[in-house]
Write a protein that holds these residues in place. Structure first.
Motif, PDB file in Angstrom:
ATOM      1  N   VAL A  85      10.517  16.578   1.866  1.00 54.45           N
ATOM      2  CA  VAL A  85      11.602  16.252   1.095  1.00 54.45           C
ATOM      3  C   VAL A  85      11.321  15.184   0.053  1.00 54.45           C
ATOM      4  CG1 VAL A  85      13.826  15.347   0.949  1.00 54.45           C
ATOM      5  CG2 VAL A  85      13.118  17.376   2.641  1.00 54.45           C
ATOM      6  N   VAL A  86      11.349  15.323  -1.323  1.00 54.76           N
ATOM      7  CA  VAL A  86      11.103  14.221  -2.242  1.00 54.76           C
ATOM      8  C   VAL A  86      12.330  13.616  -2.340  1.00 54.76           C
ATOM      9  CG1 VAL A  86      10.674  14.095  -4.706  1.00 54.76           C
ATOM     10  CG2 VAL A  86       9.480  15.697  -3.149  1.00 54.76           C
ATOM     11  N   ILE A  87      12.131  12.284  -2.513  1.00 56.88           N
ATOM     12  CA  ILE A  87      13.149  11.275  -2.706  1.00 56.88           C
ATOM     13  C   ILE A  87      12.897  10.675  -4.248  1.00 56.88           C
ATOM     14  CG2 ILE A  87      14.200   8.920  -2.272  1.00 56.88           C
ATOM     15  CD1 ILE A  87      13.372   9.382   0.653  1.00 56.88           C
ATOM     16  N   GLY A  88      13.425  11.601  -5.118  1.00 57.59           N
ATOM     17  CA  GLY A  88      13.103  11.388  -6.552  1.00 57.59           C
ATOM     18  C   GLY A  88      13.545  12.481  -7.417  1.00 57.59           C
ATOM     19  N   THR A  89      13.431  12.815  -8.438  1.00 53.82           N
ATOM     20  CA  THR A  89      13.932  13.449  -9.462  1.00 53.82           C
ATOM     21  C   THR A  89      13.647  15.113  -9.252  1.00 53.82           C
ATOM     22  OG1 THR A  89      14.179  14.464 -11.859  1.00 53.82           O
ATOM     23  CG2 THR A  89      12.329  13.210 -11.162  1.00 53.82           C
ATOM     24  N   PRO A  90      14.370  15.838  -9.274  1.00 48.68           N
ATOM     25  CA  PRO A  90      13.971  17.485  -9.074  1.00 48.68           C
ATOM     26  C   PRO A  90      13.041  17.902 -10.015  1.00 48.68           C
ATOM     27  CG  PRO A  90      16.258  17.210  -8.581  1.00 48.68           C
ATOM     28  CD  PRO A  90      15.949  15.725  -9.066  1.00 48.68           C
ATOM     29  N   GLN A  91      13.406  17.096 -11.397  1.00 46.83           N
ATOM     30  CA  GLN A  91      12.443  17.516 -12.363  1.00 46.83           C
ATOM     31  C   GLN A  91      11.013  17.357 -12.116  1.00 46.83           C
ATOM     32  OE1 GLN A  91      13.928  15.452 -15.623  1.00 46.83           O
ATOM     33  NE2 GLN A  91      12.308  15.864 -17.000  1.00 46.83           N
ATOM     34  N   GLY A  92      10.442  16.790 -11.233  1.00 43.89           N
ATOM     35  CA  GLY A  92       9.095  16.713 -10.830  1.00 43.89           C
ATOM     36  C   GLY A  92       8.708  17.161  -9.319  1.00 43.89           C
ATOM     37  N   SER A  93       9.814  17.810  -8.603  1.00 43.22           N
ATOM     38  CA  SER A  93       9.401  18.015  -7.332  1.00 43.22           C
ATOM     39  C   SER A  93       9.161  19.621  -6.930  1.00 43.22           C
ATOM     40  CB  SER A  93      10.532  17.805  -6.337  1.00 43.22           C
ATOM     41  OG  SER A  93      11.870  18.701  -6.931  1.00 43.22           O
ATOM     42  N   LEU A 124      10.071  21.846  -3.802  1.00 43.20           N
ATOM     43  CA  LEU A 124      10.396  21.163  -3.033  1.00 43.20           C
ATOM     44  C   LEU A 124      11.812  20.702  -3.140  1.00 43.20           C
ATOM     45  CD1 LEU A 124       7.171  18.851  -2.240  1.00 43.20           C
ATOM     46  CD2 LEU A 124       7.779  21.005  -1.133  1.00 43.20           C
ATOM     47  N   PRO A 125      12.678  20.608  -2.242  1.00 46.58           N
ATOM     48  CA  PRO A 125      14.172  19.840  -2.239  1.00 46.58           C
ATOM     49  C   PRO A 125      13.970  18.293  -2.382  1.00 46.58           C
ATOM     50  CG  PRO A 125      13.739  20.651  -0.091  1.00 46.58           C
ATOM     51  CD  PRO A 125      12.616  21.202  -0.704  1.00 46.58           C
ATOM     52  N   ALA A 126      14.980  18.065  -3.050  1.00 40.55           N
ATOM     53  CA  ALA A 126      14.985  16.550  -3.414  1.00 40.55           C
ATOM     54  C   ALA A 126      16.343  15.751  -3.288  1.00 40.55           C
ATOM     55  CB  ALA A 126      14.453  16.240  -4.924  1.00 40.55           C
ATOM     56  N   VAL A 127      16.245  14.496  -2.760  1.00 44.37           N
ATOM     57  CA  VAL A 127      17.430  13.653  -3.108  1.00 44.37           C
ATOM     58  C   VAL A 127      17.126  12.438  -4.307  1.00 44.37           C
ATOM     59  CG1 VAL A 127      18.747  11.899  -1.880  1.00 44.37           C
ATOM     60  CG2 VAL A 127      17.747  13.702  -0.567  1.00 44.37           C
ATOM     61  N   TRP A 128      18.137  12.645  -5.181  1.00 49.25           N
ATOM     62  CA  TRP A 128      17.909  12.010  -6.659  1.00 49.25           C
ATOM     63  C   TRP A 128      19.210  11.377  -6.948  1.00 49.25           C
ATOM     64  CZ3 TRP A 128      20.347  13.822 -10.916  1.00 49.25           C
ATOM     65  CH2 TRP A 128      21.336  15.001 -10.943  1.00 49.25           C
ATOM     66  N   GLN A 129      18.670  10.289  -7.798  1.00 42.50           N
ATOM     67  CA  GLN A 129      19.824   9.608  -8.479  1.00 42.50           C
ATOM     68  C   GLN A 129      19.942   9.966  -9.965  1.00 42.50           C
ATOM     69  OE1 GLN A 129      18.454   5.393  -9.159  1.00 42.50           O
ATOM     70  NE2 GLN A 129      20.535   4.780  -8.662  1.00 42.50           N
ATOM     71  N   ALA A 149      20.331  11.191   4.098  1.00 44.26           N
ATOM     72  CA  ALA A 149      20.331  12.383   3.525  1.00 44.26           C
ATOM     73  C   ALA A 149      19.076  13.419   3.534  1.00 44.26           C
ATOM     74  CB  ALA A 149      21.170  12.398   2.012  1.00 44.26           C
ATOM     75  N   ALA A 150      18.075  12.503   3.154  1.00 46.84           N
ATOM     76  CA  ALA A 150      16.887  13.129   2.972  1.00 46.84           C
ATOM     77  C   ALA A 150      16.256  13.475   4.451  1.00 46.84           C
ATOM     78  CB  ALA A 150      15.612  12.059   2.642  1.00 46.84           C
ATOM     79  N   ALA A 151      16.788  12.715   5.480  1.00 48.22           N
ATOM     80  CA  ALA A 151      16.431  12.821   6.977  1.00 48.22           C
ATOM     81  C   ALA A 151      16.983  14.418   7.305  1.00 48.22           C
ATOM     82  CB  ALA A 151      16.787  11.863   7.797  1.00 48.22           C
ATOM     83  N   LEU A 178      14.934  21.939   6.981  1.00 45.16           N
ATOM     84  CA  LEU A 178      13.796  22.456   6.354  1.00 45.16           C
ATOM     85  C   LEU A 178      12.580  22.839   7.371  1.00 45.16           C
ATOM     86  CD1 LEU A 178      12.679  23.208   3.583  1.00 45.16           C
ATOM     87  CD2 LEU A 178      11.388  20.896   3.335  1.00 45.16           C
ATOM     88  N   ALA A 179      12.570  21.818   8.190  1.00 42.07           N
ATOM     89  CA  ALA A 179      11.368  22.052   9.431  1.00 42.07           C
ATOM     90  C   ALA A 179      11.880  23.086  10.574  1.00 42.07           C
ATOM     91  CB  ALA A 179      11.274  20.703  10.160  1.00 42.07           C
ATOM     92  N   ALA A 180      13.087  23.174  10.253  1.00 45.96           N
ATOM     93  CA  ALA A 180      13.759  24.366  11.324  1.00 45.96           C
ATOM     94  C   ALA A 180      13.906  25.665  10.569  1.00 45.96           C
ATOM     95  CB  ALA A 180      15.265  23.955  11.881  1.00 45.96           C
ATOM     96  N   GLY A 181      13.516  25.786   9.468  1.00 49.72           N
ATOM     97  CA  GLY A 181      13.436  26.943   8.863  1.00 49.72           C
ATOM     98  C   GLY A 181      14.494  27.273   7.775  1.00 49.72           C
ATOM     99  N   GLY A 182      15.381  26.244   7.498  1.00 48.28           N
ATOM    100  CA  GLY A 182      16.213  26.322   6.561  1.00 48.28           C
ATOM    101  C   GLY A 182      15.903  25.887   5.124  1.00 48.28           C
ATOM    102  N   HIS A 183      16.678  26.157   4.284  1.00 51.21           N
ATOM    103  CA  HIS A 183      16.632  26.271   2.713  1.00 51.21           C
ATOM    104  C   HIS A 183      17.608  25.462   2.068  1.00 51.21           C
ATOM    105  CE1 HIS A 183      13.675  29.443   3.228  1.00 51.21           C
ATOM    106  NE2 HIS A 183      14.247  30.269   3.854  1.00 51.21           N
ATOM    107  N   PRO A 184      17.181  23.801   2.380  1.00 53.71           N
ATOM    108  CA  PRO A 184      18.426  23.307   1.925  1.00 53.71           C
ATOM    109  C   PRO A 184      18.324  22.878   0.268  1.00 53.71           C
ATOM    110  CG  PRO A 184      16.564  21.887   2.899  1.00 53.71           C
ATOM    111  CD  PRO A 184      16.536  23.331   3.083  1.00 53.71           C
ATOM    112  N   GLU A 185      19.193  22.783  -0.495  1.00 56.64           N
ATOM    113  CA  GLU A 185      19.245  22.410  -1.732  1.00 56.64           C
ATOM    114  C   GLU A 185      19.112  20.989  -1.999  1.00 56.64           C
ATOM    115  OE1 GLU A 185      19.608  24.800  -4.170  1.00 56.64           O
ATOM    116  OE2 GLU A 185      19.697  26.609  -2.712  1.00 56.64           O
ATOM    117  N   SER A 186      18.463  20.602  -3.170  1.00 59.17           N
ATOM    118  CA  SER A 186      18.531  19.272  -3.903  1.00 59.17           C
ATOM    119  C   SER A 186      19.996  18.666  -3.876  1.00 59.17           C
ATOM    120  CB  SER A 186      18.023  18.955  -5.236  1.00 59.17           C
ATOM    121  OG  SER A 186      16.502  19.497  -4.978  1.00 59.17           O
ATOM    122  N   VAL A 187      20.042  17.408  -3.518  1.00 60.40           N
ATOM    123  CA  VAL A 187      21.225  16.829  -3.543  1.00 60.40           C
ATOM    124  C   VAL A 187      21.230  15.393  -4.320  1.00 60.40           C
ATOM    125  CG1 VAL A 187      22.734  15.371  -1.883  1.00 60.40           C
ATOM    126  CG2 VAL A 187      21.831  17.527  -1.073  1.00 60.40           C
TER     127      VAL A 187
END
Length: 350
Positions: free
Chosen positions: A149-157, A160-165, A302-304, A310-319
């Protein structure tokens, strides 16, 4: 005292080590009575399974990794990372997952660590911070199919799903506030343009200033107090110094405040100072620093949650993070006295 092993359990139970492994991992191959006896002995002698060994046999390590590619000394003075880690840890501890945290000297070392961790199944996934422009880590993690999980912009992730500001909204909040106070020359002291967030903030700062009819300049630094101070000396010693400065971190903002005061400027009369990140440091300064207050710990939590899914096989969206609020304190105000007499510019050091 020697740590209890599978062999110790097998000897006391009178079974093979394979049978103990089956029982401990909930796999078929032993009777219910034998499984119950093995589990009772394991509890009695205080056996704790090795996470890496358990992962290699098809289980989970129950560990997530966080690598920060910055000097270790910076982490002790950078409140952002401590708040982020506290949020991550709070969520993981609730689910009995360990955070494996370390620092590296460069991107190559960080990538090498990811490869070793995944090969050895030391972790079930990783958090990625300080997202870089053309970040090589993203392609490696995608290639490894390692949950991340990226803690940053989805623009560069990448994928990978991201938590972004929303950096643009944050900048517009600050620039609009300064424009209302009558500021017409503003500046920003940011991080290196190798980071996505620095690029996005610089672009948003230039755009928001242009829309508001303000003159704006951005200076790159490295988030340390030394670079923040040096950038401030350059800005306030220029031919047309800004009347307000936005800093990308509380540490640099605090350093900038000290420089302005040593240069004989009143704050906010001579120059207004605003910090991107709020923290206890901002409240302890004199005058206290105006800052964007965001819930960094909540972003970590939120990232955790996303990485567990994700590790359990899910497909979370960026938040997206909740929008921050501008906490107005005494370091900012209307344009006052001139920043610095021309005869004194250019001769001061931090």
């Amino acid at each position: 005292m020697k740590r209890p092993t599978i062999a110790d359990i097998a000897q006391r139970a009178g079974v093979t080590k394979a049978a103990v492994s089956f029982a401990l991992n909930g796999q078929p191959g032993v009777s219910a009575a034998t499984r119950e006896r093995i589990l009772a002995i394991a509890q009695e002698i205080g056996f704790q399974p090795n996470s890496a060994a358990r992962a290699l046999t098809g289980g989970k390590a129950d560990v997530f990794g966080l690598v920060i590619d910055r000097p270790a000394r910076m982490l002790g003075i950078e409140p952002y990372f401590m708040q982020l880690v506290s949020g991550i840890q709070a969520e993981l501890a609730e689910h009995h997952v360990t955070l494996l945290f370390t620092v590296t000297e460069d991107a190559d070392a960080e990538i090498g660590l990811y490869r070793r961790w995944w090969q050895q199944r030391r972790v079930d996934g990783v958090f990625v911070v300080d997202l870089r422009v053309d970040d090589r880590r993203i392609a490696v993690l995608e290639e490894l199919r390692m949950p991340a999980v990226v803690i940053g912009t989805p623009q560069g992730s990448g994928t990978l799903p991201a938590v972004w500001q929303d950096d643009q909204a944050c900048v517009q909040t600050v620039v609009g506030y300064l424009a209302e106070l009558g500021h017409r020359r503003i500046a920003r002291v940011g991080g290196s343009d190798s980071y996505w967030h620095s690029v996005l903030r610089r672009e948003a700062f230039d755009s928001a200033a242009a829309v508001a009819g303000l003159s704006a300049v951005s200076v790159a630094a490295d988030y340390t107090a030394e670079h923040g101070a040096a950038a401030t000396v350059g800005l306030l010693g220029s031919a047309e110094p800004p009347t307000a400065i936005l800093y990308d971190s509380d540490v640099m903002a605090a350093a900038g405040l000290g420089v302005a005061q040593r240069m004989g400027l009143s704050v906010p009369g001579g120059v207004s100072i605003v910090s991107w990140d709020d923290s206890a440091l901002c409240e302890l300064m004199h005058p206290a620093l105006t800052a964007l207050r965001r819930d960094i710990a909540a972003a970590g939590s939120a990232a955790a949650r996303m990485l567990r899914e994700l590790a359990a096989g899910g497909h979370p969206e960026s938040v997206a993070e909740a929008p921050p609020a501008l906490q107005v304190r005494m370091s900012s105000g209307p344009v006052g006295v001139p920043a610095l007499p021309a005869s004194r510019r250019g001769r001061l050091t931090a």
